[in-house]
Scaffold this active site. Structure first.
Site, PDB file in Angstrom:
ATOM      1  N   LYS A 157     -15.819  55.739   7.947  1.00 30.66           N
ATOM      2  CA  LYS A 157     -17.402  55.069   8.037  1.00 30.66           C
ATOM      3  C   LYS A 157     -17.872  55.075   6.702  1.00 30.66           C
ATOM      4  O   LYS A 157     -18.430  56.169   6.000  1.00 30.66           O
ATOM      5  CB  LYS A 157     -18.167  56.174   8.942  1.00 30.66           C
TER       6      LYS A 157
HETATM    7  N1  PPE Z   1     -18.916  50.887  15.428  1.00 35.36           N
HETATM    8  C1  PPE Z   1     -19.931  50.901  14.232  1.00 35.36           C
HETATM    9  C2  PPE Z   1     -19.514  49.936  13.435  1.00 35.36           C
HETATM   10  C3  PPE Z   1     -20.903  51.678  13.951  1.00 35.36           C
HETATM   11  O1  PPE Z   1     -21.451  51.635  12.967  1.00 35.36           O
HETATM   12  C4  PPE Z   1     -21.150  52.793  14.728  1.00 35.36           C
HETATM   13  C5  PPE Z   1     -22.332  53.655  14.541  1.00 35.36           C
HETATM   14  C6  PPE Z   1     -20.509  52.960  16.147  1.00 35.36           C
HETATM   15  C7  PPE Z   1     -19.623  51.889  16.330  1.00 35.36           C
HETATM   16  C8  PPE Z   1     -20.675  53.966  17.100  1.00 35.36           C
HETATM   17  O2  PPE Z   1     -20.426  55.209  16.520  1.00 35.36           O
HETATM   18  P1  PPE Z   1     -20.970  56.641  16.797  1.00 35.36           P
HETATM   19  O3  PPE Z   1     -22.302  56.620  16.345  1.00 35.36           O
HETATM   20  O4  PPE Z   1     -20.027  57.618  16.324  1.00 35.36           O
HETATM   21  O5  PPE Z   1     -20.982  56.536  18.393  1.00 35.36           O
HETATM   22  N2  PPE Z   1     -23.347  53.191  14.009  1.00 35.36           N
HETATM   23  C9  PPE Z   1     -24.159  53.953  13.372  1.00 35.36           C
HETATM   24  C10 PPE Z   1     -25.170  53.048  12.680  1.00 35.36           C
HETATM   25  C11 PPE Z   1     -26.390  52.320  12.860  1.00 35.36           C
HETATM   26  C12 PPE Z   1     -26.890  51.997  11.419  1.00 35.36           C
HETATM   27  O6  PPE Z   1     -27.604  50.958  11.578  1.00 35.36           O
HETATM   28  O7  PPE Z   1     -27.014  52.403  10.387  1.00 35.36           O
HETATM   29  C13 PPE Z   1     -25.336  54.707  14.450  1.00 35.36           C
HETATM   30  O8  PPE Z   1     -25.149  54.296  15.618  1.00 35.36           O
HETATM   31  O9  PPE Z   1     -25.649  55.684  14.086  1.00 35.36           O
END
Ligand code: PPE
Length: 325
Positions: A157
């Site tokens: 990330k």
């Molecule tokens: N894919 C991506 C590209 C992504 O950024 C997130 C989280 C996820 C999947 C889901 O991951 P998880 O939160 O571990 O379930 N996206 C974060 C970013 C939000 C933002 O705009 O900044 C979040 O949900 O916190």
């Protein structure tokens, strides 16, 4: 974004206004930052951080992939997060730990640059709009694809990855949709700009494989565990674009988006356009945790008081940064 009182920066809790960085920080020029998004919920049993250990672990994994040597241990970062949330007196909030390459080296080679760590918190409500957890969102396939494997690791990330997400998101919003879904470079469904995606047909839940240029989300892992507990079949598999047009139910997951139903894709109505029964069941189990403080799986870290049931989590191999299944 609402301003909060304090920010944790390099080991100290300092006023919001003082949390500044130098313009020659490596991360500004080359995208060399790694971050997390974590939520703290005001549950019936008190304020609790969801998946604290899992998020901090992924932050360290992202740093490792980019050869960033963390100046703190995972336990120290977890402790700093808990301290900051308490210090800012939040009952619920979004938490953003970030590690970035600072000053000391410009040019592509980052190895001489300092490593800086900061944590911010703010209050953040619904990610994809009001009422969407019940009504669902309208999404479109993006004209942008996710990065190819072996270009930028999607399992890390990192700040730089979100240039791709920004293009996907801006295009979707400008076209009147809540979110864009990207395909991978092979043309299979990958994920949203900030969410993983799940598709349901004939009672079977499907989600893209972790090697399909997705961030293997922690919420995704939680949904897999909940589905297993509820005996609902779920498989990680390659998904064609057209599968979304004929799906019975679709939902997206993420820390910010939680479990958001999708009511249309490219203007094809999903099912009858209302939240489906499986999505609803999964949401209810998730809400038991984040609203009612149900902590039998140890997913919550309570800020104070009773109900602390360990934070080790039992997500096992479902939450990994880069393993293919
Ligand atoms: N894919 C991506 C590209 C992504 O950024 C997130 C989280 C996820 C999947 C889901 O991951 P998880 O939160 O571990 O379930 N996206 C974060 C970013 C939000 C933002 O705009 O900044 C979040 O949900 O916190």
């Amino acid at each position: 974004m609402n301003k909060t009182e304090k920010i944790w920066m390099n080991g100290e809790i300092i006023p919001f206004e003082d949390a500044k960085i130098h313009i020659l920080s490596h991360a500004i020029h080359y995208g060399s930052s790694m971050f997390e998004g974590i939520r703290c919920y005001d549950t019936d049993k008190g304020s609790a951080i969801l998946f604290l250990k899992e998020h901090v672990r992924r932050l360290f994994d992202s740093a490792k992939i980019y050869r960033v040597e963390m100046p703190y241990t995972q336990e120290e970062v977890e402790k700093a997060i808990v301290e900051l949330v308490s210090e800012n007196k939040h009952r619920s909030c979004y938490i953003r730990p970030i590690v970035y390459r600072g000053t000391g080296a410009l040019g592509v080679n980052p190895t001489g640059a300092s490593v800086e760590v900061a944590i911010a918190t703010w209050e953040w409500g619904s990610y994809l709009g009001e009422d969407v957890l019940e009504k669902g969102v309208d999404v479109k396939f993006s004209t942008w694809q996710r990065q190819a494997p072996n270009t930028f690791p999607a399992g890390a990330k990192a700040g730089g990855n979100y240039l791709n997400s920004q293009l996907i998101k801006m295009e979707a919003v400008m076209d009147g949709y809540a979110e864009g879904i990207a395909l991978d470079v092979f043309g299979y469904v990958s994920e949203g700009s900030g969410e993983n995606i799940f598709v349901i047909r004939d009672g079977q839940i499907m989600t893209p494989v972790s090697s399909q240029s997705i961030l293997p989300g922690i919420t995704r892992g939680a949904v897999m565990t909940i589905a297993e507990d509820l005996d609902i079949p779920l498989k990680e598999t390659m998904i064609n674009r057209e599968m979304l047009y004929v799906a019975d139910e679709i939902f997206m997951t993420g820390t910010a988006a939680e479990i958001t139903p999708v009511r249309s894709v490219d203007k094809y109505t999903v099912g009858d356009g209302k939240i489906g029964p499986i999505t609803k069941k999964l949401q209810q189990s998730y809400f038991d945790v984040i609203k009612h403080g149900e902590n039998s799986r140890g997913w919550l870290t309570f800020l104070s008081g009773a109900s602390t049931n360990g934070t080790d989590g039992v997500l096992g191999s479902k939450i990994t940064t880069n393993s293919a299944s």
